[in-house]
Motif scaffolding. Structure first.
Motif, PDB file in Angstrom:
ATOM      1  N   ASN A  98      44.920  42.861  30.157  1.00  0.00           N
ATOM      2  CA  ASN A  98      43.923  43.283  31.133  1.00  0.00           C
ATOM      3  C   ASN A  98      43.402  42.027  31.833  1.00  0.00           C
ATOM      4  O   ASN A  98      43.158  41.003  31.183  1.00  0.00           O
ATOM      5  CB  ASN A  98      42.762  44.002  30.458  1.00  0.00           C
ATOM      6  CG  ASN A  98      43.190  45.286  29.795  1.00  0.00           C
ATOM      7  OD1 ASN A  98      43.916  46.093  30.382  1.00  0.00           O
ATOM      8  ND2 ASN A  98      42.762  45.493  28.555  1.00  0.00           N
ATOM      9  N   PHE A  99      43.233  42.126  33.150  1.00  0.00           N
ATOM     10  CA  PHE A  99      42.809  40.960  33.914  1.00  0.00           C
ATOM     11  C   PHE A  99      41.463  41.203  34.572  1.00  0.00           C
ATOM     12  O   PHE A  99      41.256  42.251  35.217  1.00  0.00           O
ATOM     13  CB  PHE A  99      43.839  40.619  34.996  1.00  0.00           C
ATOM     14  CG  PHE A  99      45.188  40.244  34.441  1.00  0.00           C
ATOM     15  CD1 PHE A  99      45.432  38.964  33.990  1.00  0.00           C
ATOM     16  CD2 PHE A  99      46.202  41.191  34.360  1.00  0.00           C
ATOM     17  CE1 PHE A  99      46.681  38.620  33.480  1.00  0.00           C
ATOM     18  CE2 PHE A  99      47.445  40.859  33.853  1.00  0.00           C
ATOM     19  CZ  PHE A  99      47.689  39.564  33.401  1.00  0.00           C
ATOM     20  N   ALA A 100      40.562  40.255  34.407  1.00  0.00           N
ATOM     21  CA  ALA A 100      39.329  40.212  35.191  1.00  0.00           C
ATOM     22  C   ALA A 100      39.551  39.169  36.273  1.00  0.00           C
ATOM     23  O   ALA A 100      39.608  37.964  35.988  1.00  0.00           O
ATOM     24  CB  ALA A 100      38.141  39.841  34.317  1.00  0.00           C
ATOM     25  N   ILE A 101      39.737  39.625  37.501  1.00  0.00           N
ATOM     26  CA  ILE A 101      40.018  38.725  38.614  1.00  0.00           C
ATOM     27  C   ILE A 101      38.684  38.335  39.245  1.00  0.00           C
ATOM     28  O   ILE A 101      37.929  39.187  39.716  1.00  0.00           O
ATOM     29  CB  ILE A 101      40.928  39.406  39.651  1.00  0.00           C
ATOM     30  CG1 ILE A 101      42.237  39.858  38.979  1.00  0.00           C
ATOM     31  CG2 ILE A 101      41.230  38.456  40.807  1.00  0.00           C
ATOM     32  CD1 ILE A 101      43.122  40.719  39.865  1.00  0.00           C
ATOM     33  N   VAL A 149      40.657  36.056  32.119  1.00  0.00           N
ATOM     34  CA  VAL A 149      39.840  35.809  33.309  1.00  0.00           C
ATOM     35  C   VAL A 149      40.641  34.894  34.226  1.00  0.00           C
ATOM     36  O   VAL A 149      40.963  33.754  33.868  1.00  0.00           O
ATOM     37  CB  VAL A 149      38.495  35.168  32.930  1.00  0.00           C
ATOM     38  CG1 VAL A 149      37.656  34.912  34.181  1.00  0.00           C
ATOM     39  CG2 VAL A 149      37.736  36.065  31.945  1.00  0.00           C
ATOM     40  N   VAL A 150      40.988  35.402  35.400  1.00  0.00           N
ATOM     41  CA  VAL A 150      41.902  34.699  36.304  1.00  0.00           C
ATOM     42  C   VAL A 150      41.316  34.655  37.704  1.00  0.00           C
ATOM     43  O   VAL A 150      40.436  35.435  38.060  1.00  0.00           O
ATOM     44  CB  VAL A 150      43.298  35.374  36.339  1.00  0.00           C
ATOM     45  CG1 VAL A 150      43.910  35.417  34.947  1.00  0.00           C
ATOM     46  CG2 VAL A 150      43.203  36.794  36.916  1.00  0.00           C
ATOM     47  N   GLY A 151      41.843  33.725  38.509  1.00  0.00           N
ATOM     48  CA  GLY A 151      41.371  33.580  39.873  1.00  0.00           C
ATOM     49  C   GLY A 151      42.351  34.115  40.892  1.00  0.00           C
ATOM     50  O   GLY A 151      43.432  34.603  40.538  1.00  0.00           O
ATOM     51  N   PRO A 152      42.016  33.993  42.181  1.00  0.00           N
ATOM     52  CA  PRO A 152      42.855  34.533  43.253  1.00  0.00           C
ATOM     53  C   PRO A 152      43.912  33.584  43.786  1.00  0.00           C
ATOM     54  O   PRO A 152      44.656  33.949  44.712  1.00  0.00           O
ATOM     55  CB  PRO A 152      41.827  34.843  44.353  1.00  0.00           C
ATOM     56  CG  PRO A 152      40.738  33.856  44.135  1.00  0.00           C
ATOM     57  CD  PRO A 152      40.687  33.581  42.660  1.00  0.00           C
ATOM     58  N   VAL A 153      43.999  32.365  43.224  1.00  0.00           N
ATOM     59  CA  VAL A 153      44.998  31.402  43.711  1.00  0.00           C
ATOM     60  C   VAL A 153      46.404  31.882  43.353  1.00  0.00           C
ATOM     61  O   VAL A 153      46.626  32.463  42.285  1.00  0.00           O
ATOM     62  CB  VAL A 153      44.721  30.000  43.128  1.00  0.00           C
ATOM     63  CG1 VAL A 153      45.943  29.106  43.202  1.00  0.00           C
ATOM     64  CG2 VAL A 153      43.558  29.349  43.868  1.00  0.00           C
TER      65      VAL A 153
END
Length: 420
Positions: free
Chosen positions: A304-307, A342-346
């Motif tokens: 599961n990703f929290a962007i 927890v990931v970013g939009p890059v």
């Protein structure tokens, strides 16, 4: 919480006396937030332990070079440790003194040497014989004598991440221990150099005192040999590198660490030496957080990703070192948690800020990435043409912008296209 400056009140994260949510609402996200109180207490822990001793504190500018952060330390009487002429300019702009500043770094240019000599820096920490010759020539051209200390590589294992271990034979830093005595003799014979000290820096995020004691023993053995050759060593620079608590690390108390090292100098019969400490991370690391907002929650087959709106360009340490930062909700939810990356939009698979974190979170919620005061904003970039975050300093119940958020148009304002 790693520091009492960051604490919850009725389930809401506060920075000193200011709710973190209000900072995000007022200044936007991603947002770096620093606590003046946390900075001050960390510095005073060093300074108080040095009081009454021939020991001084030089803040490692590379850990956090924001002018407001440096100014807090300058007002407290700190010296500084720099690795570029750009950092020297920042120190001076922040109210620091060149005469309290030591210039480290493995690749100083002649232009940087000239600027530092003209400004009157306290000492150059020199890392090679070619650098000694270059500095001697620059000093000669200015009619000056450059105060120098050789950075000696003691081949001590700091027991830390290989990217931030700097005192081993295989590292690029410093003069090899076996070559140091001869190098000191060569430096002593150069007309425009004044040999004043010896320096080492064995690594970063060190959580044990024993590697420092090993390094100090090797340095003092070398000092005794150098002085038997007719030179005088006035100061010993033990570098920085003391670790902080990111997760479950248990580094020594700052005051205990300083007192232990100073006591070791006395035990070895070198209590008269001036000792330099060059802390960075242990001053600023837990004095800052990065606030970020959840853009999307994306379920996957395996993860599961929290962007979030922060990314690897904002905080490089996880992608670069696989570093761990605690991630906590700004407003605590009374709901069951799920496991998220927890990931970013890059547009990189390496763009992650935390893996396998249990979070009770919804789209639009705010998160705080802790221990982000060191090597956070200073290592940020504009990758993917992303404007860098704003920086805020909280002082009691007041919050001040200490660096405005960049605008995208600024990122290419100095560029131009080819004419027709």
């Amino acid at each position: 919480m790693n520091d009492s400056a960051f604490h919850y009140v009725d389930g809401a994260l506060h920075v000193e006396g200011v709710p973190a949510a209000s900072l995000a609402e007022q200044f936007g996200t991603p947002l770096y937030v620093y606590s003046r109180d946390a900075l001050t207490r960390a510095y005073r822990a060093y300074a108080d332990a040095c009081a009454g001793r021939k020991a001084t504190v030089h803040v490692a500018v590379k850990a956090n070079s924001n002018l407001a952060v440096l100014n807090v330390f300058a007002r407290l009487g700190a010296g500084f440790d720099i690795v570029s002429s750009g950092e020297l300019a920042r120190v001076l702009a922040a109210g620091g003194k060149a005469s309290y500043t030591v210039f480290s770094g493995v690749g100083k240019s002649a232009a940087e040497m000239r600027e530092a000599l003209e400004a009157g820096v306290k000492c150059f920490n020199v890392e090679s014989i070619p650098e000694l010759h270059a500095l001697n020539e620059v000093a000669k051209s200015l009619g000056k004598k450059a105060p120098v200390s050789l950075r000696v590589n003691p081949d001590v294992d700091a027991k830390t991440h290989p990217y931030i271990s700097t005192g081993l034979k295989s590292n690029k830093f410093g003069v090899a221990f076996g070559d140091a005595r001869a190098t000191y003799r060569e430096a002593h014979d150069m007309a425009n150099l004044d040999v004043v000290g010896i320096d080492c820096h064995i690594g970063s995020q060190i959580t044990e005192v024993s590697p420092y004691l090993d390094a100090v023993d090797k340095l003092l053995d070398l000092v005794e040999q150098i002085e038997s050759d007719g030179m005088s060593i006035r100061h010993v620079d033990v570098g920085g590198g003391l670790g902080i608590t990111y997760d479950d690390e248990t580094p020594p108390d700052i005051g205990d660490f300083v007192r232990t090292l100073l006591a070791h100098f006395e035990k070895r019969g070198h209590g008269q030496r001036e000792v330099y400490f060059e802390p960075g991370r242990s001053l600023v690391g837990n004095a800052g957080v990065l606030l970020t907002r959840v853009e999307y929650l994306k379920p996957g087959e395996e993860k599961n990703f929290a962007i979030v709106d922060a990314a690897m360009n904002d905080l490089a340490r996880p992608a670069m070192y696989e570093a761990f930062h605690r991630i906590v909700p700004v407003i605590e939810r009374k709901a069951s948690a799920r496991l998220y990356d927890v990931v970013g939009p890059v547009c990189e698979s390496g763009d992650w800020l935390g893996r396998d974190r249990e979070l009770a979170v919804e789209q639009g919620d705010l998160l705080a990435i802790l221990s982000a005061g060191a090597y956070g904003f200073v290592m940020s970039s504009n990758y993917n043409t992303r404007a860098r975050a704003a920086e805020i300093m909280v002082d009691g119940e007041r919050a001040r912008v200490v660096r405005e958020r960049e605008e995208v148009k600024q990122l290419f304002a100095s560029e131009s296209i080819l004419p027709d």
